[in-house]
Design an enzyme around this catalytic site. Structure first.
Site, short mmCIF file in Angstrom:
data_model
loop_
_atom_site.label_atom_id
_atom_site.label_comp_id
_atom_site.label_asym_id
_atom_site.label_seq_id
_atom_site.Cartn_x
_atom_site.Cartn_y
_atom_site.Cartn_z
N ASP A 2 0.87 -1.18 0.00
CA ASP A 2 0.00 0.00 0.00
C ASP A 2 0.90 1.22 0.00
O ASP A 2 2.11 1.10 -0.17
CB ASP A 2 -0.91 -0.06 1.24
CG ASP A 2 -2.24 0.64 1.02
OD1 ASP A 2 -2.23 1.86 0.77
OD2 ASP A 2 -3.29 -0.03 1.09
N ILE A 62 -8.82 -2.70 1.18
CA ILE A 62 -8.08 -3.92 1.53
C ILE A 62 -6.97 -4.22 0.52
O ILE A 62 -6.07 -4.98 0.80
CB ILE A 62 -9.03 -5.13 1.68
CG1 ILE A 62 -9.72 -5.50 0.36
CG2 ILE A 62 -10.10 -4.84 2.75
CD1 ILE A 62 -10.51 -6.81 0.43
N LYS A 63 -7.07 -3.65 -0.68
CA LYS A 63 -6.04 -3.83 -1.73
C LYS A 63 -5.59 -5.28 -1.84
O LYS A 63 -4.40 -5.56 -1.96
CB LYS A 63 -4.85 -2.89 -1.48
CG LYS A 63 -5.22 -1.41 -1.64
CD LYS A 63 -3.99 -0.50 -1.63
CE LYS A 63 -4.34 0.97 -1.79
NZ LYS A 63 -5.08 1.58 -0.68
N ARG A 64 -6.53 -6.22 -1.83
CA ARG A 64 -6.19 -7.61 -2.00
C ARG A 64 -6.06 -7.92 -3.49
O ARG A 64 -6.50 -7.14 -4.35
CB ARG A 64 -7.24 -8.53 -1.37
CG ARG A 64 -7.53 -8.28 0.12
CD ARG A 64 -6.33 -8.44 1.01
NE ARG A 64 -6.66 -8.56 2.42
CZ ARG A 64 -6.33 -7.70 3.38
NH1 ARG A 64 -5.65 -6.60 3.08
NH2 ARG A 64 -6.66 -7.91 4.63
#
Lengths: 319, 319
Positions: A108, B104-106
């Site tokens: 991130d 969540i940037k999964r």
């Protein structure tokens, strides 16, 4: 921790990491039934089932292997209860002296990567007390946000003597959509002049980050390169000579022992090959069906031994 | 859910999402003290502090805004207890009828992305029962693994009438290291012939995925494009005409109201701007210091109103 990983690979003679990725369809029915009888068909029941399943497999194979790689998504799908099972699995494997690679693929902006890094590898300050969250030994990291998404992980690794594996060339069929794209090289890229695929550019970054982070013989900044792309493995081995390569995609995803040789150095070090369902769900394969669902953990042990042999033969047989 | 988001933006006249990213240094001391008195300087104490902090802010601003975006890393750093606070925050915001975007940037290989998708947006099967995990309305997704890492999210969105925002051009300083690289275009890319930056290639993919996933006026496959890159925002607005753009980087990261106009369509829709510390830690800024730490939630309300005004003026003033 990279030194411990290399030592354990030498000692077990097994450059193998077992992916503890407990999809419910792998968990034998008798384990599911018992868990649901106790906790109902709830997240808690599911979490109990995957924990008991993991524990039996770890008990059966921990002496053969250096490391495990729990994939957090397989726990996160069961919400909080699933993540409690993830935590228990990490803790239990560490008790068994296994190196634990948390397959979390986080990444991130800087301040946010820092939170992931302390939560999975380091310590977080609460009042005047330092507390630990998930406390894996290594985690996997996604590089799409560039170096300020990766550096907070490196910083925590330096403090904690832990490590990361950065996604470079992933094992899945569509990994090339972005990772294989040819980009114009810039000043500072290795091999300047010609266009190069993105995975090489990221590989160069991994090598540069890793140079600041050396263990005894390898860096603790490693890379993920899929077994399904052996030719890229060969190139990336050269680009990142000091990076340990975590190699997923062996077995169920199609990678074979012979595909793996280029990921390794001449002395058989430099790479660690993951197998998940090929080991943990071995009892569901024809080859190991004789064990039956009751003895699933014995089937997993047999599958580890077969994988070790397959890799050893491939490495012995290379030109 | 994209229709609900657009309706709420129209109703509140605020294309604003508040980032609930409770770093401990933002949480007023009186809240921390109370939580530690009850649970000690433990993960549980930390989780209680961030939950009480969130709750007070949400109570103070929920009528002004359409949506919140909790950044899961800020909770995950406190381990299981932190994730329980994340869950409580998601549930509470949904009770307040806010749209919840889980940041969540999964993103992983197909079978793993599927687990994330069901865990955060869908339902997971336990025995013969379907259970829900975190149950956000939207999540953010990382595209580095290509389309088979994104499609499982799209499938769950179709079933659940939810949505995703795919990282295209992130707000952080180093986002260009990969995302701005010029790549050779292939057949099937828009604008074939010339070299194009990766963010445009990913933008084209988002537009293609989104075409299959239309709500009333916008697709429920959106994109993340940082406020810190207004020129790229303009280009991406054109490439993805039906994608809602989630715009981080306003305020503390340096993005200003005037930078935002290109992200929006002419009618003032098409984008939703995130502010995190600018709102939740407003009381620490000189401008809102008069509120004091005790009245931090009132300071947050004032900061939301100021942000709404800043964006409205910028949109009204554009050529």
């Amino acid at each position: 921790m990279i030194n411990k990983l290399v030592d354990k690979i030498k000692k077990t003679e097994a450059p193998i990491v077992v992916g503890l990725d407990p999809t419910m369809k792998f968990v034998p029915e008798h384990i599911q039934k018992k868990a649901y009888a106790e906790y109902g068909e709830t997240m808690k029941g599911a979490a109990e089932a995957i924990w008991q399943y993991n524990k039996a497999i770890v008990d059966s194979i921990y002496d053969l292997i250096p490391a495990v790689k729990p994939q957090i998504a397989m726990y996160e799908q069961f919400g909080i209860e699933g993540l409690i099972a993830f935590q228990k699995t990490v803790d239990y494997c560490k008790q068994k002296d296994l190196v634990v690679i948390g397959d979390i693929k986080r990444g991130d902006i800087g301040s946010t990567s820092e939170a992931y890094a302390v939560g999975h590898l380091g310590q977080v300050k609460v009042g005047s007390t330092m507390c630990r969250g998930f406390d894996e030994d290594f985690v996997t990291v996604n590089p799409y946000l560039g170096s300020d998404g990766v550096r907070p992980f490196i910083k925590v690794c330096q403090e904690e003597k832990k490590g990361i594996f950065v996604l470079v060339k992933t094992s899945n069929p569509s990994s090339g959509e972005l990772q294989d794209r040819l980009v114009r090289t810039l000043e500072g890229d290795g091999g300047q002049g010609a266009d190069r695929p993105i995975y090489e550019i990221v590989g160069e970054q991994v090598a540069a980050w890793g140079a600041e982070c050396m263990g005894e013989s390898y860096s603790y900044i490693g890379a993920v390169v899929g077994a399904t792309y052996p030719e890229q493995g060969r190139i990336l081995r050269d680009i990142m000579p000091k990076a340990y390569i975590l190699v997923p995609g062996y077995g169920a995803q199609g990678g074979k022992g012979a595909d793996l040789v280029h990921f390794f150095d001449r002395d058989g070090l430099g790479a660690i090959v993951n197998s998940s369902r090929g080991i943990i769900a071995a009892y569901q394969q024809e080859q190991y069906a004789k064990y039956g669902a009751e003895n699933f953990a014995d089937a997993s042990r047999a599958a580890v031994l077969a994988m070790k042999e397959d890799i050893a033969q491939a490495l012995a047989g290379r030109a």
